[in-house]
Design an enzyme around this catalytic site. Structure first.
Site, PDB file in Angstrom:
ATOM      1  N   HIS A 140      -9.664 -17.526  58.755  1.00  0.00           N
ATOM      2  CA  HIS A 140     -11.050 -17.150  58.449  1.00  0.00           C
ATOM      3  C   HIS A 140     -11.967 -17.471  59.631  1.00  0.00           C
ATOM      4  O   HIS A 140     -12.797 -16.640  60.027  1.00  0.00           O
ATOM      5  CB  HIS A 140     -11.504 -17.911  57.197  1.00  0.00           C
ATOM      6  CG  HIS A 140     -12.946 -17.735  56.844  1.00  0.00           C
ATOM      7  ND1 HIS A 140     -13.374 -16.854  55.868  1.00  0.00           N
ATOM      8  CD2 HIS A 140     -14.074 -18.336  57.323  1.00  0.00           C
ATOM      9  CE1 HIS A 140     -14.694 -16.919  55.775  1.00  0.00           C
ATOM     10  NE2 HIS A 140     -15.141 -17.813  56.641  1.00  0.00           N
ATOM     11  N   GLU A 141     -11.812 -18.658  60.198  1.00  0.00           N
ATOM     12  CA  GLU A 141     -12.672 -19.051  61.320  1.00  0.00           C
ATOM     13  C   GLU A 141     -12.359 -18.253  62.586  1.00  0.00           C
ATOM     14  O   GLU A 141     -13.266 -17.856  63.323  1.00  0.00           O
ATOM     15  CB  GLU A 141     -12.529 -20.552  61.582  1.00  0.00           C
ATOM     16  CG  GLU A 141     -12.935 -21.438  60.420  1.00  0.00           C
ATOM     17  CD  GLU A 141     -14.343 -21.170  59.916  1.00  0.00           C
ATOM     18  OE1 GLU A 141     -15.198 -20.731  60.719  1.00  0.00           O
ATOM     19  OE2 GLU A 141     -14.584 -21.378  58.708  1.00  0.00           O
ATOM     20  N   GLU A 218     -19.213 -13.137  55.618  1.00  0.00           N
ATOM     21  CA  GLU A 218     -18.218 -14.025  55.017  1.00  0.00           C
ATOM     22  C   GLU A 218     -17.112 -13.222  54.331  1.00  0.00           C
ATOM     23  O   GLU A 218     -15.922 -13.573  54.421  1.00  0.00           O
ATOM     24  CB  GLU A 218     -18.882 -14.974  54.014  1.00  0.00           C
ATOM     25  CG  GLU A 218     -19.688 -16.087  54.662  1.00  0.00           C
ATOM     26  CD  GLU A 218     -18.861 -16.950  55.591  1.00  0.00           C
ATOM     27  OE1 GLU A 218     -17.714 -17.303  55.222  1.00  0.00           O
ATOM     28  OE2 GLU A 218     -19.348 -17.264  56.681  1.00  0.00           O
TER      29      GLU A 218
END
Length: 290
Positions: A140-141, A218
């Protein structure tokens, strides 16, 4: 990156041009108008771009994150190897990998350049997540970095700041002239009070726009993490966060780039940088079904 910067600069120029047309129609002096537009652009973009350029240094200083230069144990070695593999798959340069002391499960990414970024995880994440779940969080990062989210958010904030500065002064001038009956362009003390209030009001709307975009990115980073680590791993990581959720202790400078944000109800939701975990999980499950 250059394409994104170009698009945002064109957007900002369009905002300034529109403001100039509005001010001309309202009879604002062209000399003062030019000065306002230049001032708005400098102050609008200055702070956000400086923060972007200093973001890695500020994040390390604010969280006490320690960059892993040489792995000292198996956990650190796994972290570095996983980020390296994901960065190669995402087509970006190897980020710095760091660990910071915090009890909650969290991680963040930052940096002004997708080929020179920072990915940091909390000790709480290392202690409470399985390796599969941690791999998804790292994905995700890394996806945030690959998507250029830090750059995009800084440029968007610059555009919004510029718009707020210009609009507050244009509207403030009109209101002040109407209330005072002064059509000569002179500004009294009331004008500055009006502008201050308008900047607060318009700033709230600007924040809502920025946070709406932050919530959209996100979802995109979740899908990126699913692509890099596996969809079920990403869903499991978000479910773990939902079960063990606690308020983030990340400082303001990097809070928007953590894996999770605060919890709120009502109108305060409009100011959240992250969508509810339940919505993120549902979005991943729906994409699986599709």
């Amino acid at each position: 990156m250059l394409t994104r910067i170009g698009l945002f600069l064109l957007t900002n120029l369009a905002v300034l041009a529109l403001a100039g047309i509005v001010m001309s129609l309202l009879g604002v002096n062209s000399a003062s108008m030019a000065g306002l537009l230049v001032m708005a652009a400098i102050f609008g973009f200055g702070g956000s771009l400086i923060s972007l350029l200093m973001s890695k240094w500020m994040a390390k200083r604010a969280t006490g994150a320690m960059v892993i230069e040489t792995p000292r144990n198996d956990a650190e070695r796994w972290l570095v190897d996983t980020v390296r593999r994901q960065a190669q798959a995402a087509g970006i340069g190897m980020p710095e990998v760091a660990v910071y002391e915090a009890p909650e499960i969290n991680a963040f990414a930052t940096g002004a350049n997708r080929n020179n970024a920072l990915v940091a995880v909390s000790t709480g994440l290392l202690n409470q997540m399985t390796q599969d779940e941690a791999e998804a969080v790292l994905g995700h990062e890394v996806a945030h970095v690959a998507n250029g989210d830090m750059i995009t958010m800084a440029l968007l904030q610059g555009v919004l700041n510029t718009f707020v500065i210009v609009l507050a002064r244009v509207v403030g001038g009109v209101i002040d002239s109407y209330l005072s009956g002064n059509r000569e362009g002179g500004r009294g003390f009331a004008y500055y009070i009006i502008v201050f209030v308008l900047e607060m009001v318009f700033g709230l709307f600007a924040t809502m726009i920025a946070m709406w975009f932050s919530r959209r990115r996100e979802f995109r980073a979740d899908h990126g993490g699913a692509s890099l680590a596996g969809r079920q791993k990403m869903i499991a990581a978000l479910e773990r966060l939902a079960r063990n959720h606690s308020e983030s202790t990340l400082p303001t400078q990097v809070a928007a780039f953590g894996i999770t944000g605060g919890v709120s109800q009502g109108l305060r939701k409009l100011f959240l940088s992250h969508p509810p975990l339940e919505e993120r999980i549902a979005a991943l499950r729906q994409s699986t079904a599709a």
